[in-house]
Design a protein around this motif. Structure first.
Motif, PDB file in Angstrom:
ATOM      1  N   LEU A   1      -8.802 -54.901 -73.261  1.00 53.12           N
ATOM      2  CA  LEU A   1      -8.911 -55.436 -74.535  1.00 53.12           C
ATOM      3  C   LEU A   1      -7.734 -55.443 -75.436  1.00 53.12           C
ATOM      4  O   LEU A   1      -7.390 -55.995 -76.238  1.00 53.12           O
ATOM      5  CB  LEU A   1      -9.758 -54.614 -75.559  1.00 53.12           C
ATOM      6  CG  LEU A   1     -11.094 -54.572 -74.985  1.00 53.12           C
ATOM      7  CD1 LEU A   1     -11.907 -53.551 -75.719  1.00 53.12           C
ATOM      8  CD2 LEU A   1     -11.842 -55.749 -74.782  1.00 53.12           C
ATOM      9  N   GLY A   2      -6.479 -55.175 -74.510  1.00 47.67           N
ATOM     10  CA  GLY A   2      -5.005 -55.441 -75.338  1.00 47.67           C
ATOM     11  C   GLY A   2      -4.635 -54.248 -75.760  1.00 47.67           C
ATOM     12  O   GLY A   2      -3.502 -54.008 -76.485  1.00 47.67           O
TER      13      GLY A   2
ATOM     14  N   ILE B   1      -2.332 -60.261 -70.626  1.00 46.61           N
ATOM     15  CA  ILE B   1      -3.095 -59.939 -71.769  1.00 46.61           C
ATOM     16  C   ILE B   1      -1.834 -59.073 -72.710  1.00 46.61           C
ATOM     17  O   ILE B   1      -1.525 -58.177 -72.371  1.00 46.61           O
ATOM     18  CB  ILE B   1      -4.146 -59.006 -71.505  1.00 46.61           C
ATOM     19  CG1 ILE B   1      -5.213 -59.463 -70.884  1.00 46.61           C
ATOM     20  CG2 ILE B   1      -4.709 -58.207 -72.920  1.00 46.61           C
ATOM     21  CD1 ILE B   1      -6.556 -58.555 -70.502  1.00 46.61           C
ATOM     22  N   ARG B   2      -1.730 -59.484 -73.877  1.00 46.15           N
ATOM     23  CA  ARG B   2      -0.689 -59.069 -74.774  1.00 46.15           C
ATOM     24  C   ARG B   2      -1.134 -57.607 -75.212  1.00 46.15           C
ATOM     25  O   ARG B   2      -2.308 -57.305 -75.463  1.00 46.15           O
ATOM     26  CB  ARG B   2      -0.676 -59.910 -76.050  1.00 46.15           C
ATOM     27  CG  ARG B   2      -0.132 -61.161 -75.823  1.00 46.15           C
ATOM     28  CD  ARG B   2      -0.224 -62.082 -77.049  1.00 46.15           C
ATOM     29  NE  ARG B   2       0.331 -61.701 -78.448  1.00 46.15           N
ATOM     30  CZ  ARG B   2       0.085 -62.192 -79.459  1.00 46.15           C
ATOM     31  NH1 ARG B   2      -0.570 -63.380 -79.689  1.00 46.15           N
ATOM     32  NH2 ARG B   2       0.664 -61.454 -80.515  1.00 46.15           N
ATOM     33  N   ALA B   3       0.030 -56.766 -75.330  1.00 46.83           N
ATOM     34  CA  ALA B   3      -0.188 -55.373 -75.565  1.00 46.83           C
ATOM     35  C   ALA B   3       0.241 -54.858 -76.787  1.00 46.83           C
ATOM     36  O   ALA B   3       0.992 -54.050 -76.841  1.00 46.83           O
ATOM     37  CB  ALA B   3       0.432 -54.515 -74.357  1.00 46.83           C
ATOM     38  N   ASP B   4      -0.100 -55.833 -77.770  1.00 38.41           N
ATOM     39  CA  ASP B   4       0.574 -55.561 -79.394  1.00 38.41           C
ATOM     40  C   ASP B   4      -0.600 -54.959 -80.063  1.00 38.41           C
ATOM     41  O   ASP B   4      -0.286 -54.868 -81.530  1.00 38.41           O
ATOM     42  CB  ASP B   4       1.141 -56.838 -79.700  1.00 38.41           C
ATOM     43  CG  ASP B   4       0.103 -58.008 -79.878  1.00 38.41           C
ATOM     44  OD1 ASP B   4      -1.181 -57.889 -79.423  1.00 38.41           O
ATOM     45  OD2 ASP B   4       0.498 -58.775 -80.494  1.00 38.41           O
TER      46      ASP B   4
ATOM     47  N   PRO C   1      -9.399 -57.183 -85.472  1.00 40.66           N
ATOM     48  CA  PRO C   1      -9.979 -58.501 -84.834  1.00 40.66           C
ATOM     49  C   PRO C   1      -9.152 -58.832 -83.723  1.00 40.66           C
ATOM     50  O   PRO C   1      -8.133 -58.830 -83.333  1.00 40.66           O
ATOM     51  CB  PRO C   1     -10.023 -59.369 -86.000  1.00 40.66           C
ATOM     52  CG  PRO C   1      -9.873 -58.443 -87.024  1.00 40.66           C
ATOM     53  CD  PRO C   1      -9.229 -57.299 -86.521  1.00 40.66           C
ATOM     54  N   LEU C   2      -9.935 -59.857 -82.800  1.00 46.93           N
ATOM     55  CA  LEU C   2      -9.286 -60.366 -81.714  1.00 46.93           C
ATOM     56  C   LEU C   2      -8.502 -61.453 -82.057  1.00 46.93           C
ATOM     57  O   LEU C   2      -8.773 -61.985 -82.988  1.00 46.93           O
ATOM     58  CB  LEU C   2     -10.580 -60.975 -80.791  1.00 46.93           C
ATOM     59  CG  LEU C   2     -11.562 -59.983 -80.164  1.00 46.93           C
ATOM     60  CD1 LEU C   2     -12.711 -60.954 -79.501  1.00 46.93           C
ATOM     61  CD2 LEU C   2     -10.929 -59.170 -79.013  1.00 46.93           C
ATOM     62  N   ASP C   3      -7.496 -61.639 -81.333  1.00 47.42           N
ATOM     63  CA  ASP C   3      -6.381 -62.929 -81.554  1.00 47.42           C
ATOM     64  C   ASP C   3      -7.192 -64.335 -80.895  1.00 47.42           C
ATOM     65  O   ASP C   3      -6.903 -64.960 -81.441  1.00 47.42           O
ATOM     66  CB  ASP C   3      -5.177 -62.611 -80.757  1.00 47.42           C
ATOM     67  CG  ASP C   3      -4.618 -61.524 -81.508  1.00 47.42           C
ATOM     68  OD1 ASP C   3      -4.610 -61.431 -82.498  1.00 47.42           O
ATOM     69  OD2 ASP C   3      -3.645 -60.908 -80.619  1.00 47.42           O
ATOM     70  N   CYS C   4      -8.019 -64.075 -79.902  1.00 45.12           N
ATOM     71  CA  CYS C   4      -8.591 -65.141 -79.243  1.00 45.12           C
ATOM     72  C   CYS C   4      -9.737 -64.789 -78.665  1.00 45.12           C
ATOM     73  O   CYS C   4     -10.222 -63.625 -78.261  1.00 45.12           O
ATOM     74  CB  CYS C   4      -7.820 -65.940 -78.199  1.00 45.12           C
ATOM     75  SG  CYS C   4      -7.161 -64.868 -77.003  1.00 45.12           S
TER      76      CYS C   4
ATOM     77  N   GLY D   1      10.342 -53.233 -79.529  1.00 45.29           N
ATOM     78  CA  GLY D   1      10.709 -53.811 -78.215  1.00 45.29           C
ATOM     79  C   GLY D   1       9.567 -52.975 -77.127  1.00 45.29           C
ATOM     80  O   GLY D   1       9.763 -52.966 -76.086  1.00 45.29           O
ATOM     81  N   MET D   2       8.330 -52.446 -77.635  1.00 47.32           N
ATOM     82  CA  MET D   2       7.405 -51.835 -76.748  1.00 47.32           C
ATOM     83  C   MET D   2       8.048 -50.889 -75.900  1.00 47.32           C
ATOM     84  O   MET D   2       7.968 -50.951 -74.789  1.00 47.32           O
ATOM     85  CB  MET D   2       6.621 -52.699 -76.251  1.00 47.32           C
ATOM     86  CG  MET D   2       5.701 -53.576 -76.931  1.00 47.32           C
ATOM     87  SD  MET D   2       4.696 -52.681 -78.118  1.00 47.32           S
ATOM     88  CE  MET D   2       3.576 -52.066 -76.703  1.00 47.32           C
ATOM     89  N   ARG D   3       9.065 -49.929 -76.364  1.00 52.68           N
ATOM     90  CA  ARG D   3       9.765 -49.044 -75.685  1.00 52.68           C
ATOM     91  C   ARG D   3       9.030 -48.380 -74.715  1.00 52.68           C
ATOM     92  O   ARG D   3       9.573 -48.339 -73.271  1.00 52.68           O
ATOM     93  CB  ARG D   3      10.384 -47.947 -76.539  1.00 52.68           C
ATOM     94  CG  ARG D   3      11.338 -47.039 -75.710  1.00 52.68           C
ATOM     95  CD  ARG D   3      12.155 -46.174 -76.771  1.00 52.68           C
ATOM     96  NE  ARG D   3      11.198 -45.525 -77.594  1.00 52.68           N
ATOM     97  CZ  ARG D   3      10.584 -44.105 -77.010  1.00 52.68           C
ATOM     98  NH1 ARG D   3      11.182 -43.808 -76.045  1.00 52.68           N
ATOM     99  NH2 ARG D   3      10.064 -43.369 -78.024  1.00 52.68           N
TER     100      ARG D   3
END
Length: 399
Positions: free
Chosen positions: A162-163, A132-135, A389-392, A30-32
């Motif tokens: 870049l995330g 921007i997703r931080a995953d 690699p990039l998601d999008c 859960g991205m603690r």
């Protein structure tokens, strides 16, 4: 900027290790780290280029929709070309209005302290902007010196766009971190295990490791001891052998005016004005060639430690070719044309690490991330996107 070699043919997953393990781990946890800390906007004293100015508003899907609608209009009317032109004009006009009113996204920051044995370590986390997703696996930044505080690397935190969350900390004995009561403990091995401690405490399963100067030496020690924790390695102005680095630095000093050269080579105390002035000349040529040093760089030297300071503390360090060959992750080497870490110091790493790319920045010395900021971020984006690699297309922020 010179590219010494092209990127190797090996794909990121060919090592057989789960390069993307962090993404699944982060979702499970859960991205603690990144969700539970108070955020504040980063106000960096280092120069940072705005990467958003060249981005296309609306992304690829909007452009594709415009093209499809235009082609339908062309089939339905005899004035298809005129309609197509009008639609593109309308799209450009709307994009320009949106760009003019859009607020720039902000990299946000959290910070805190970790208890490490009998003292504390100060750390900072640079968060991807909202939207921007931080995953993606974090970038863990190791400063140099040894014992020059992390602040001069502040603008590397912009990689969060870049995330990738970006984490940096002051190693023991410098900056806002404390020192062990027994300072004789300070060594590369002690700091190497400290990196593992920070990763464990911040719940970082796997990182893109970034080491600058002596921080690259520490990064090499870490990746050899904890290979499963590293997705990629960036060595920024990092030598393969400290004794070679010292000899090369003496050769560079010989290029300076004789009175300056003599004051440097004869040694002396930096508190002495004449020696300090001579070293300032050297640093302006081979450390950072900017006319005005950024506040973050000046602050790092002001907050530097003194017990495990400088190359003298690691003067006998070198990495063997056999150990270089064991590094089984993609590696990006960065150095400057006027770098105090000369090509002779860097080349052995490039020649012996299986998947290594080496980029030389033509207008930089020891700090390409400050001296050629825009080019630095483009190279980092290219490298990180090769590994993860990039998601999008929208994540391609450095054009």
């Amino acid at each position: 900027m010179t590219r010494v070699s092209s990127i190797g043919d090996r794909t990121p997953s060919s090592s057989g290790r789960p390069i993307m393990a962090f993404r699944e781990h982060a979702r499970a946890q859960g991205m603690r780290l990144f969700a539970g800390l108070r955020r504040k906007p980063v106000v960096s004293s280092c120069p940072v280029q705005d990467p958003r100015k060249a981005r296309k508003v609306g992304g690829q899907s909007t452009i594709s929709g415009t093209i499809i609608n235009a082609l339908s209009a062309k089939r339905a009317t005899s004035g298809g070309k005129r309609v197509l032109s009008q639609l593109f004009d309308r799209f450009r006009s709307k994009s320009n209005r949106q760009a003019a009113t859009r607020q720039p996204s902000v990299v946000e920051e959290t910070s805190g302290f970790l208890d490490f044995h009998d003292h504390q370590l100060f750390y900072r986390v640079f968060q991807p902007p909202k939207g921007i997703r931080a995953d993606k696996a974090p970038v863990l930044v190791l400063h140099g010196g040894p014992q020059v505080a992390h602040n001069y690397l502040e603008n590397v935190g912009e990689l969060a766009r870049l995330g990738h969350p970006v984490v940096m900390f002051d190693q023991s004995g410098c900056g806002l971190s404390g020192s062990p009561s027994d300072t004789s403990l300070l060594s590369l091995q002690y700091l190497r295990d400290q990196v593992a401690f920070v990763m464990d405490e911040l719940d970082l399963a796997e990182v893109h490791l970034f080491g600058q100067s002596a921080g690259g030496v520490l990064a090499l020690e870490f990746v050899l001891s904890y290979p499963e924790s590293v997705a990629s390695l960036t060595l920024c102005s990092t030598p393969s052998d400290i004794s070679t680095f010292i000899r090369e630095a003496e050769s560079l000093a010989n290029l300076l005016p004789s009175d300056t050269r003599d004051k440097i080579l004869n040694g002396g105390d930096y508190s002495e004005e004449s020696h300090r002035e001579a070293m300032d000349v050297f640093n302006k040529n081979f450390l950072c060639r900017l006319e005005e040093w950024p506040e973050c760089l000046q602050k790092s030297f002001e907050m530097a430690g003194s017990t495990f300071r400088g190359v003298g503390a690691i003067s006998d360090w070198r990495i063997l070719p056999s150990d270089m060959a064991k590094i089984d992750v993609p590696v990006l080497q960065i150095s400057g044309k006027f770098d105090e870490v000369t090509p002779k110091c860097v080349r052995p790493l490039h020649e012996n690490i299986p998947d290594s790319e080496w980029v030389i920045f033509s207008e930089s010395s020891h700090m390409a991330f400050l001296e050629e900021t825009e080019k630095f971020f483009k190279e980092m984006q290219k490298f990180l996107n090769r590994v993860e690699p990039l998601d999008c297309l929208a994540t391609q922020v450095y054009q």
